[in-house]
Write a protein that holds these residues in place. Structure first.
Motif, PDB file in Angstrom:
ATOM      1  N   GLN A 280     -49.866 -35.743 -28.879  1.00  0.00           N
ATOM      2  CA  GLN A 280     -48.386 -36.421 -28.065  1.00  0.00           C
ATOM      3  C   GLN A 280     -47.362 -35.972 -28.770  1.00  0.00           C
ATOM      4  OE1 GLN A 280     -49.963 -40.001 -27.184  1.00  0.00           O
ATOM      5  NE2 GLN A 280     -51.413 -38.813 -24.888  1.00  0.00           N
ATOM      6  N   SER A 281     -46.919 -35.767 -30.632  1.00  0.00           N
ATOM      7  CA  SER A 281     -45.594 -35.766 -30.589  1.00  0.00           C
ATOM      8  C   SER A 281     -45.284 -34.155 -30.306  1.00  0.00           C
ATOM      9  CB  SER A 281     -45.612 -35.559 -31.880  1.00  0.00           C
ATOM     10  OG  SER A 281     -46.197 -35.044 -32.846  1.00  0.00           O
ATOM     11  N   ILE A 282     -46.351 -33.411 -29.655  1.00  0.00           N
ATOM     12  CA  ILE A 282     -46.073 -31.324 -29.392  1.00  0.00           C
ATOM     13  C   ILE A 282     -45.871 -31.464 -28.259  1.00  0.00           C
ATOM     14  CG2 ILE A 282     -46.823 -29.188 -29.347  1.00  0.00           C
ATOM     15  CD1 ILE A 282     -48.029 -30.045 -31.939  1.00  0.00           C
ATOM     16  N   ALA A 283     -46.824 -32.326 -27.157  1.00  0.00           N
ATOM     17  CA  ALA A 283     -46.997 -32.434 -25.455  1.00  0.00           C
ATOM     18  C   ALA A 283     -47.665 -33.692 -25.726  1.00  0.00           C
ATOM     19  CB  ALA A 283     -48.229 -31.216 -25.343  1.00  0.00           C
ATOM     20  N   PRO A 284     -46.142 -34.211 -24.857  1.00  0.00           N
ATOM     21  CA  PRO A 284     -46.124 -36.028 -24.354  1.00  0.00           C
ATOM     22  C   PRO A 284     -47.455 -36.176 -23.861  1.00  0.00           C
ATOM     23  CG  PRO A 284     -44.414 -35.069 -24.747  1.00  0.00           C
ATOM     24  CD  PRO A 284     -44.458 -33.862 -24.729  1.00  0.00           C
ATOM     25  N   ASP A 285     -47.716 -35.251 -22.945  1.00  0.00           N
ATOM     26  CA  ASP A 285     -48.600 -35.038 -21.328  1.00  0.00           C
ATOM     27  C   ASP A 285     -49.998 -35.061 -21.735  1.00  0.00           C
ATOM     28  OD1 ASP A 285     -48.370 -32.097 -21.552  1.00  0.00           O
ATOM     29  OD2 ASP A 285     -48.504 -31.541 -19.539  1.00  0.00           O
ATOM     30  N   SER A 286     -50.104 -35.087 -22.919  1.00  0.00           N
ATOM     31  CA  SER A 286     -51.387 -34.426 -24.103  1.00  0.00           C
ATOM     32  C   SER A 286     -52.928 -35.488 -23.262  1.00  0.00           C
ATOM     33  CB  SER A 286     -51.741 -34.441 -25.109  1.00  0.00           C
ATOM     34  OG  SER A 286     -51.026 -33.031 -25.648  1.00  0.00           O
TER      35      SER A 286
ATOM     36  N   VAL B 269     -51.950 -22.681 -28.631  1.00  0.00           N
ATOM     37  CA  VAL B 269     -52.801 -22.432 -27.545  1.00  0.00           C
ATOM     38  C   VAL B 269     -52.199 -23.287 -26.837  1.00  0.00           C
ATOM     39  CG1 VAL B 269     -54.934 -21.872 -26.781  1.00  0.00           C
ATOM     40  CG2 VAL B 269     -53.720 -21.983 -29.324  1.00  0.00           C
ATOM     41  N   GLY B 270     -51.501 -24.392 -26.760  1.00  0.00           N
ATOM     42  CA  GLY B 270     -50.984 -24.706 -25.335  1.00  0.00           C
ATOM     43  C   GLY B 270     -51.859 -25.970 -24.730  1.00  0.00           C
ATOM     44  N   ILE B 271     -52.981 -26.128 -25.425  1.00  0.00           N
ATOM     45  CA  ILE B 271     -53.996 -26.843 -24.769  1.00  0.00           C
ATOM     46  C   ILE B 271     -53.406 -28.247 -25.138  1.00  0.00           C
ATOM     47  CG2 ILE B 271     -56.548 -28.348 -25.606  1.00  0.00           C
ATOM     48  CD1 ILE B 271     -57.425 -25.968 -26.184  1.00  0.00           C
ATOM     49  N   ARG B 272     -53.990 -29.595 -23.746  1.00  0.00           N
ATOM     50  CA  ARG B 272     -53.695 -30.336 -23.408  1.00  0.00           C
ATOM     51  C   ARG B 272     -54.649 -31.337 -23.381  1.00  0.00           C
ATOM     52  NH1 ARG B 272     -49.760 -28.041 -25.131  1.00  0.00           N
ATOM     53  NH2 ARG B 272     -47.554 -27.675 -24.258  1.00  0.00           N
ATOM     54  N   GLN B 273     -56.004 -31.384 -23.347  1.00  0.00           N
ATOM     55  CA  GLN B 273     -56.491 -31.904 -23.593  1.00  0.00           C
ATOM     56  C   GLN B 273     -57.633 -31.819 -24.765  1.00  0.00           C
ATOM     57  OE1 GLN B 273     -58.089 -32.751 -18.966  1.00  0.00           O
ATOM     58  NE2 GLN B 273     -58.951 -30.538 -19.792  1.00  0.00           N
TER      59      GLN B 273
END
Length: 268
Positions: free
Chosen positions: A96-102, A73-77
């Protein structure tokens, strides 16, 4: 978080009655629990031996849901309500293992969770984590606090595992979920799971627990749990037994009876 918060939290810890977060911790093999919690957990297991498996399956669903939300989905929050005591594969670790900017905000009202919340506040340099000491029954306060870390004009993943069951029908758990979602924009997702009343052994075990617990747990029918997603678009495969939601290969025995359901849905 200031140290004084942790010190005052210790004063609020009641070791005379079992608490769901600590009993859950015991069932997951954790060490942040007391004799009264172990006794309650052992009593549940005597009546319903599969309950420890239910706890593990809930955590596994959380990991799969967060991986889906951060990855596909690409959610970061993420707003994780009913966080529980820190354990392996916490929401921020998976996201954060997938998207460090989460960016992740945890919410719980158990003072022992507050004491150990520093373990939840580790973060990648690109992302952020925060903890709010609040009750799910106060969604407006939660949203106000979350806004200090999350941008509530952008999609948020709201995770609520075994927390709606902490709220009796008289306090309108469905309305609480709707009030939380009302403060989040389109594109936000709800990941929710709770125990069902479909197994008489589990019902008996929970009744036994509730007789001594500080906060009773309320089992509901799969249909009632499914109604928490009203007004949202369910993601496939819909509301299903917990291990059936996008299982990993070899991760579930279809012959096993599971007394919890889950789902993920998007707000349009």
């Amino acid at each position: 978080m200031e140290d004084v918060n942790a010190h005052s939290a210790w004063d609020r810890v009641d070791t005379t009655k079992p608490h769901s977060a600590r009993v859950w911790d015991y069932l997951l093999g954790g060490k942040n629990n007391y004799a009264v919690d172990k006794e309650a957990g052992d009593t549940i297991l005597r009546v319903f031996p599969a309950f420890a498996q239910v706890a593990r399956l809930q955590r596994q669903f959380l990991s799969r849901a967060v991986r889906f939300l951060a990855g596909e989905v690409g959610i970061r929050q993420f707003l994780d309500i009913g966080t529980g005591l820190p354990t392996a594969n916490n929401t921020h670790e998976v996201a954060q293992s997938i998207a460090p900017d989460s960016r992740i905000v945890y919410v719980d009202n158990d003072p022992l969770v507050l004491v150990h919340a520093r373990a939840l506040l580790t973060s990648t340099p690109e992302g952020a984590t925060d903890y709010i000491d609040a009750d799910v029954r106060d969604p407006e306060r939660i949203l106000q606090g979350a806004a200090a870390t999350l941008d509530l004009t952008r999609p948020v993943a709201l995770t609520m595992l075994s927390i709606a069951g902490q709220v009796p029908d008289a306090e309108d758990p469905k309305g609480i979920v709707q009030r939380l979602l009302a403060g989040l924009p389109a594109g936000s997702h709800l990941a929710l799971s709770d125990g069902t009343d479909t197994n008489p052994a589990l019902v008996a075990a929970v009744d036994n627990y509730n007789a001594r617990a500080a906060y009773p747990y309320h089992l509901r029918s799969p249909e009632a749990i499914g109604s928490f997603f009203d007004g949202l678009d369910l993601v496939e495969p819909g509301v299903v037994p917990t291990p059936r939601w996008r299982p990993e290969p070899g991760g579930w025995d279809p012959s096993e009876q599971v007394s919890a359901v889950c789902g993920v849905a998007v707000k349009r």
